[in-house]
Write an enzyme that holds these catalytic residues in place. Structure first.
Site, short mmCIF file in Angstrom:
data_model
loop_
_atom_site.label_atom_id
_atom_site.label_comp_id
_atom_site.label_asym_id
_atom_site.label_seq_id
_atom_site.Cartn_x
_atom_site.Cartn_y
_atom_site.Cartn_z
N GLY A 210 0.81 -1.20 0.00
CA GLY A 210 0.00 0.00 0.00
C GLY A 210 0.84 1.25 0.00
O GLY A 210 1.96 1.29 -0.55
N SER A 231 -3.67 8.06 -9.55
CA SER A 231 -4.47 9.28 -9.39
C SER A 231 -3.57 10.50 -9.29
O SER A 231 -2.40 10.42 -8.89
CB SER A 231 -5.33 9.17 -8.13
OG SER A 231 -4.52 9.28 -6.97
N GLU A 252 2.12 9.52 -14.76
CA GLU A 252 0.98 9.45 -15.68
C GLU A 252 -0.25 9.37 -14.79
O GLU A 252 -0.49 8.36 -14.13
CB GLU A 252 1.10 8.23 -16.59
CG GLU A 252 0.34 8.38 -17.90
CD GLU A 252 -1.10 7.88 -17.80
OE1 GLU A 252 -1.99 8.75 -17.62
OE2 GLU A 252 -1.32 6.68 -17.89
N LEU A 253 -1.05 10.45 -14.78
CA LEU A 253 -2.05 10.64 -13.73
C LEU A 253 -3.47 10.63 -14.30
O LEU A 253 -3.73 10.01 -15.31
CB LEU A 253 -1.73 11.93 -12.98
CG LEU A 253 -0.28 12.03 -12.47
CD1 LEU A 253 -0.03 13.36 -11.80
CD2 LEU A 253 0.06 10.87 -11.54
N GLY A 254 -4.39 11.30 -13.62
CA GLY A 254 -5.79 11.23 -13.98
C GLY A 254 -6.14 12.01 -15.23
O GLY A 254 -5.32 12.71 -15.82
N CYS A 286 -8.01 5.97 -17.31
CA CYS A 286 -7.61 7.38 -17.22
C CYS A 286 -7.97 8.14 -18.48
O CYS A 286 -8.17 9.36 -18.45
CB CYS A 286 -6.11 7.49 -16.95
SG CYS A 286 -5.06 6.73 -18.21
N GLU A 379 -13.01 13.93 -12.19
CA GLU A 379 -12.77 12.64 -12.83
C GLU A 379 -13.61 11.60 -12.09
O GLU A 379 -13.42 11.37 -10.89
CB GLU A 379 -11.29 12.25 -12.76
CG GLU A 379 -11.00 10.91 -13.42
CD GLU A 379 -9.56 10.46 -13.26
OE1 GLU A 379 -9.06 9.75 -14.14
OE2 GLU A 379 -8.94 10.81 -12.23
#
Length: 484
Positions: A210, A231, A252-254, A286, A379
């Site tokens: 986690g 995210s 590389e995100l939302g 995404c 999002e």
């Protein structure tokens, strides 16, 4: 024994020197049924630091291998994905809630990522530079060292292998941390493929875990690069930690991606593209078409066509003949429903869907929406298609750019008008006469603004930039004279 027999991986973490995750274990659940598929060990921060030390040692020997040897391992790994495709597809369906087509896409792309990466060891590795000194001057690409890959639950195989394969091919060691909800599809499959391919021990290590595990990867001194997909909120934390520790972060995100339907577009074809872009894999992508921006002249017709699609798409167990499976867990489902309920409370109309049973959320179409409505501004990461109208290309560009994200843009209709719009919009990817969800192993992937730090994966140029360092080298025939 099957390729992914739980007796091989169940309850264990793949790292040389230890077998049980010292942070305990988690159950691997099937979203469609709630069935327990297995147990996966969870790695602690101490496990990460130990793995990083082993990885740094193994990396030196791996980088010293002949290019043809590294290339051969990558080719064999790709072939392993093809040889075991049926078993892998079944696991992806059961662990991620994917329909058959989505699972098949993941294994197909995974194999191609390995095959494409097999060319990287023989790719030109630098430049010959001019110099005013009487010496030869070079800029050469060298492995970065240890790369940490942190991947999400939605497309776990693709979003892991697209960093793992090129990083290994270029001579790095890799520590892979998949989402603990998808440790098999996002980790064990890749570990087993490279074991079968003959990758030396310690070069690739699998550490499910986690937030603590991810944080430790940004702190371990041997880790030079963190390749993160997830995210925007989590990506900001990863970026901050990497900056503090002087590590390179590829984020590389939302995304809250717009699908624009221009005046005169074929509405039936546009609605088909819109339905696929919004509802594919339950909208947990995404690149999902999360904002449908339709010219005012055809808005009502488009809403009717999209509503018809949504009302007739079958939802259920993804191992059956359905178009949508379950979302990943209750937390995700409840967040989707919160946004849909909030949209209605803010005055929008639920044209279709807006309901769920267990983890199966019905494909949803929302109209009468404003820019501040949560279903337009946020999002959603669910099967929800909000629709808004626009009047001019400039109006559409202004609406799109007002959102914080900038990942993918789809434009349907007249190509000339689409080209004009594309030049006005901030986006990492533009697809004309296609919806927003697309991925190819040789294409650059990444977004701008809150969607990430640009194209950091895909294709030789982006991958070499991502996973190597530039080293300046000079050479002359004799020792240079100096005034001291």
């Amino acid at each position: 024994m099957s390729f992914l027999d739980p007796s091989v991986w169940g309850g264990k973490v793949y790292t040389e020197g230890w077998t049980e995750g010292s942070a305990g274990s988690v159950e691997v659940l099937e979203p469609a049924t709630g069935e327990v598929l297995g147990q996966a060990g969870m790695a602690s921060a101490d496990d990460v630091f130990a793995a990083a030390t082993r990885a740094a040692k193994a990396q030196k020997q791996w980088a010293a291998k002949r290019p043809e040897e590294r290339a051969a391992v990558l080719r064999r790994a790709g072939q392993v994905f093809e040889d075991h495709v049926n078993e892998l597809n079944t696991w992806i369906q059961r662990e991620t809630g994917a329909i058959a087509g989505k699972a098949a896409m993941e294994t197909h792309v995974a194999a191609n990522e390995c095959f494409d990466s097999a060319a990287l060891p023989h790719h030109p590795a630098g430049e010959v530079l001019t110099s005013d000194e009487p010496h030869w001057s070079f800029a050469r690409r060298v492995p970065a060292g240890v790369v940490a890959v942190i991947s999400p639950f939605n497309f776990p195989l693709i979003l892991s292998i697209r960093s793992v394969a090129p990083a290994l091919a270029l001579g790095n060691a890799v520590i892979l941390k998949p989402d603990p909800r998808t440790p098999v599809s996002g980790g064990v499959m890749i570990m087993r493929a490279f074991e079968e391919a003959g990758l030396p021990a310690g070069v690739l290590q699998l550490l499910p875990g986690g937030a603590e595990t991810g944080a430790a990867l940004t702190e371990a001194p041997e880790v030079r690069i963190v390749s993160f997909t997830g995210s925007t909120a989590a990506g900001r934390k990863v970026g901050e930690a990497c900056g503090r520790n002087l590590k390179r972060a590829h984020l590389e995100l939302g995304g809250n991606n717009a699908l624009v339907v221009l005046p005169g577009a074929d509405v039936a074809a546009a609605a088909s593209a819109g339905a696929f872009g919004a509802f594919m894999h339950q909208g947990q992508v995404c690149m999902t078409s999360g904002r449908h921006l339709v010219h005012e002249s055809i808005k009502d017709e488009y809403i009717a066509a999209l509503r018809e699609k949504a009302e007739h798409l079958p939802v259920g167990d993804p191992t059956g003949q359905v178009a949508l499976g379950p979302v990943i867990d209750e937390r995700q489902r409840d967040n989707i429903d919160r946004i849909v309920r909030g949209a209605k409370d803010a005055g929008a109309t639920i044209e279709a869907g807006g309901t769920y049973e267990n983890l199966f959320y019905a494909p949803t179409v929302i109209s009468g929406i404003g820019r501040d409505n949560p279903a337009w501004a946020e999002e959603i990461f669910g099967p929800v298609a909000p629709v808004m109208s626009f009047s001019t290309v400039e109006d559409a560009a202004e609406i799109i750019n007002a959102n914080e994200y900038g990942l993918s843009l789809g434009i349907l209709g007249d190509v000339g008008q689409a080209m004009k719009l594309a030049d006005l919009v901030d986006a990492g990817k533009v697809h004309i006469n296609e919806q927003t969800v697309a991925d190819e192993s040789n294409a650059p992937m990444g977004g701008v603004k809150a969607s990430g730090t640009g194209a950091r994966f895909g294709g030789y140029t982006a991958n070499i930039e991502a996973f190597t360092e530039v080293q300046w080298v000079t050479m002359r025939p004799d020792i240079a004279p100096y005034p001291f």
